[in-house]
Write an enzyme that holds these catalytic residues in place. Structure first.
Site, PDB file in Angstrom:
ATOM      1  N   TYR A 197       0.815  -1.214   0.000  1.00 63.50           N
ATOM      2  CA  TYR A 197       0.000   0.000   0.000  1.00 63.50           C
ATOM      3  C   TYR A 197       0.850   1.267   0.000  1.00 63.50           C
ATOM      4  O   TYR A 197       0.353   2.355  -0.306  1.00 63.50           O
ATOM      5  CB  TYR A 197      -0.954   0.015   1.200  1.00 63.50           C
ATOM      6  CG  TYR A 197      -2.003  -1.080   1.175  1.00 63.50           C
ATOM      7  CD1 TYR A 197      -1.973  -2.100   0.232  1.00 63.50           C
ATOM      8  CD2 TYR A 197      -3.027  -1.103   2.109  1.00 63.50           C
ATOM      9  CE1 TYR A 197      -2.919  -3.106   0.223  1.00 63.50           C
ATOM     10  CE2 TYR A 197      -3.990  -2.108   2.106  1.00 63.50           C
ATOM     11  CZ  TYR A 197      -3.922  -3.103   1.158  1.00 63.50           C
ATOM     12  OH  TYR A 197      -4.867  -4.098   1.143  1.00 63.50           O
ATOM     13  N   LYS A 233       4.166 -15.387   3.458  1.00 60.90           N
ATOM     14  CA  LYS A 233       4.139 -16.230   2.256  1.00 60.90           C
ATOM     15  C   LYS A 233       5.606 -16.487   1.888  1.00 60.90           C
ATOM     16  O   LYS A 233       6.077 -16.165   0.783  1.00 60.90           O
ATOM     17  CB  LYS A 233       3.367 -15.500   1.140  1.00 60.90           C
ATOM     18  CG  LYS A 233       3.070 -16.335  -0.081  1.00 60.90           C
ATOM     19  CD  LYS A 233       2.072 -17.445   0.150  1.00 60.90           C
ATOM     20  CE  LYS A 233       1.835 -18.251  -1.124  1.00 60.90           C
ATOM     21  NZ  LYS A 233       1.097 -19.502  -0.867  1.00 60.90           N
ATOM     22  N   ASP A 278      -2.208 -18.485   3.034  1.00 62.82           N
ATOM     23  CA  ASP A 278      -3.335 -19.244   2.472  1.00 62.82           C
ATOM     24  C   ASP A 278      -3.849 -20.271   3.485  1.00 62.82           C
ATOM     25  O   ASP A 278      -5.059 -20.430   3.668  1.00 62.82           O
ATOM     26  CB  ASP A 278      -2.966 -19.902   1.137  1.00 62.82           C
ATOM     27  CG  ASP A 278      -1.531 -20.397   1.079  1.00 62.82           C
ATOM     28  OD1 ASP A 278      -0.793 -20.190   2.057  1.00 62.82           O
ATOM     29  OD2 ASP A 278      -1.135 -21.003   0.070  1.00 62.82           O
ATOM     30  N   ASP A 323      -5.043  -6.902   5.993  1.00 58.91           N
ATOM     31  CA  ASP A 323      -6.285  -6.287   5.527  1.00 58.91           C
ATOM     32  C   ASP A 323      -7.304  -7.383   5.215  1.00 58.91           C
ATOM     33  O   ASP A 323      -8.470  -7.336   5.644  1.00 58.91           O
ATOM     34  CB  ASP A 323      -5.968  -5.458   4.268  1.00 58.91           C
ATOM     35  CG  ASP A 323      -7.107  -4.542   3.859  1.00 58.91           C
ATOM     36  OD1 ASP A 323      -8.128  -4.507   4.564  1.00 58.91           O
ATOM     37  OD2 ASP A 323      -6.985  -3.859   2.829  1.00 58.91           O
ATOM     38  N   ASP A 370     -10.614  -8.839   7.799  1.00 59.23           N
ATOM     39  CA  ASP A 370     -12.005  -8.765   7.326  1.00 59.23           C
ATOM     40  C   ASP A 370     -12.641 -10.154   7.357  1.00 59.23           C
ATOM     41  O   ASP A 370     -13.823 -10.303   7.715  1.00 59.23           O
ATOM     42  CB  ASP A 370     -12.068  -8.205   5.903  1.00 59.23           C
ATOM     43  CG  ASP A 370     -12.297  -6.697   5.899  1.00 59.23           C
ATOM     44  OD1 ASP A 370     -12.013  -6.064   6.929  1.00 59.23           O
ATOM     45  OD2 ASP A 370     -12.770  -6.163   4.881  1.00 59.23           O
TER      46      ASP A 370
END
Ligand code: NAD
Length: 411
Positions: free
Chosen positions: A174, A224, A256, A280, A284
């Site tokens: 970001y 990851k 994952d 993020d 959620d």
């Protein structure tokens, strides 16, 4: 609902506000009631509704625990684009920096959604996170027993869910350099970069170990590392810092696999720490456990201290919900619980924070439900009272400072 646990060093600041005990300023000759300087950013859509509700809860708490709040209202997001042409003005950022803490509703909406626009509401969020050094976003996720029927997960999976997700907030994709799409149709290309420095990883890792130490002593680091170089750096640094925290059990999880485990065995997590993009998405996903986006609070904090505690920005995890804006339909609980986090961490008023969380729990136990929490089972619905934003806030405010009838996990 005090799922977030302790915060490094926050106890040292707890007494400085002098507002930790009910009635602290009562009686002649008592010390002056402390006045905290807070910035309110109602924002767009349902933001003004839920911030108004949280302000009322804070005022009721102040009356009960002996403190005052001096509010500065700041316009940011789409409202600021309309009023000033920018998502947040420099002088308003300065007001945020000068405050003890910031309470935010949400920003954005369809009228400002053009992805090609050079001025966009979310720039206000990035400006505050980057400009105020708020490098960690903390999202506690727990499930109030009365809301288990509102969750899409089977009740047995929700037993004992109490996790804290720590998302790195000022690095990664970001904030990395990017190139917008160029080229002719059929040959267009764009790029984003995902940079992380050792210092950026180390500070959020250390904060997470401290938080895990104040809770159940377990930290899951999510990356990851089988694919991304920044994830391998992340993992290396987190493991180096782990040596400073022998009392905390660390495990690594690929993002994952972690996404699956959040819905298959959510109670297996204590504290999770991860980079900006993964955080993020995972936070959620985890919000679904609590039954509604409208339920969950968050805190964005950095290293800076004020007289009373850590400087921070507090907001519900939901967006501006334009589909229900202005209809008295928004659930104010996520914002009211964000105000409780503000009381605990930025103002050092942990008793007042407990009182707010307890009042929310009792309002739910007493059957008050906004539309997003309405039970699917008609038999359960029969025991509940449907309320709008204002009446839900009324129910919570009425229970702040009262002592009787405390039931349920949030009490
Ligand atoms: P959203 O969170 O606003 O809404 C998603 C769904 O949840 C909607 O159906 C909405 O009605 C419902 N909902 C959200 N909050 C609720 C509440 N308090 N009570 C009851 N129901 C609630 O997400 P979205 O629709 O993807 O985004 C809408 C706008 O919000 C977009 O412009 C987006 O950019 C912005 N947004 C802002 C923030 C922020 O300010 N931090 C975060 C996310 C999205």
């Amino acid at each position: 609902m005090t799922a977030e646990g302790g915060l490094p060093g926050s106890t040292g600041a707890a007494g400085t506000g002098g507002a930790d005990a009910p009635g602290a300023a009562a009686g002649p000759g008592a010390a002056a009631r402390p006045t905290y300087r807070l910035v309110a950013i109602p924002g767009d859509g349902v933001g003004p509704d839920v911030v108004a509700a949280a302000k009322r809860a804070l005022a009721a708490t102040g009356a009960c625990f002996g403190f005052e709040i001096a509010w500065t209202d700041v316009v940011a997001g789409g409202a600021a684009i309309d009023a000033h042409g920018v998502a947040i003005r420099d002088e308003d950022l300065a007001a945020c920096a000068a405050s003890d803490a910031i309470l935010l509703g949400a920003v954005g909406g369809p009228q400002w959604d053009d992805p090609k626009a050079t001025v966009r509401p979310e720039q206000a969020l990035f400006a505050m996170r980057g400009g105020l050094g708020l490098f960690a976003n903390l999202r506690p996720v727990s499930v109030h027993p009365a809301l288990v029927p509102a969750s899409p997960l089977r009740p047995e999976l929700l037993e004992g869910v109490d996790m804290l997700i720590v998302r790195e907030l000022t690095g990664g994709l970001y904030f990395g350099s990017r190139t917008e799409a160029t080229g002719a149709p059929g040959a267009r290309a764009a790029s984003d970069t995902l940079p992380y420095s050792e210092a950026e990883v180390a500070r959020v890792a250390r904060l997470s170990f401290e938080l895990a130490r104040g809770r159940r002593g377990r930290l899951t680091s999510v990356d990851k590392a089988n694919v991304l170089a920044t994830s391998r750096l992340w993992r290396t640094i987190v493991h180096e810092i782990a040596a400073e925290y022998p009392d905390v059990t660390l495990d690594d999880r690929l993002v994952d696999a972690c996404a699956m485990q959040i819905v298959r065995a959510p109670a297996s997590f204590d504290v999770l720490v991860t980079e900006n993009l993964f955080g993020d998405i995972l936070s959620d996903e985890a919000s679904v456990l609590a039954g509604s986006l409208g339920m969950l609070p968050s805190a964005s904090i950095g290293a800076r201290r004020t007289t009373h505690g850590l400087h921070g920005l507090y907001e519900p995890i939901h967006g501006s919900a334009p589909d229900i804006a202005g209809q008295d339909l928004a659930n104010p609980v996520g914002t009211i619980l964000s105000a409780a986090m503000l009381l605990r961490w930025s103002l050092g008023c942990s008793d007042a924070a407990d009182a707010v969380e307890s009042a929310v729990g009792r309002a739910l136990d007493d059957g008050f439900r906004t539309a997003d929490l309405w039970p699917r089972d008609p038999a359960v619905a029969e025991t509940c009272t449907r309320v709008g934003t204002t009446a839900m806030a009324d129910a919570i405010v009425a229970r702040i400072g009262s002592t009787g009838g405390i039931t349920g996990a949030a009490a």
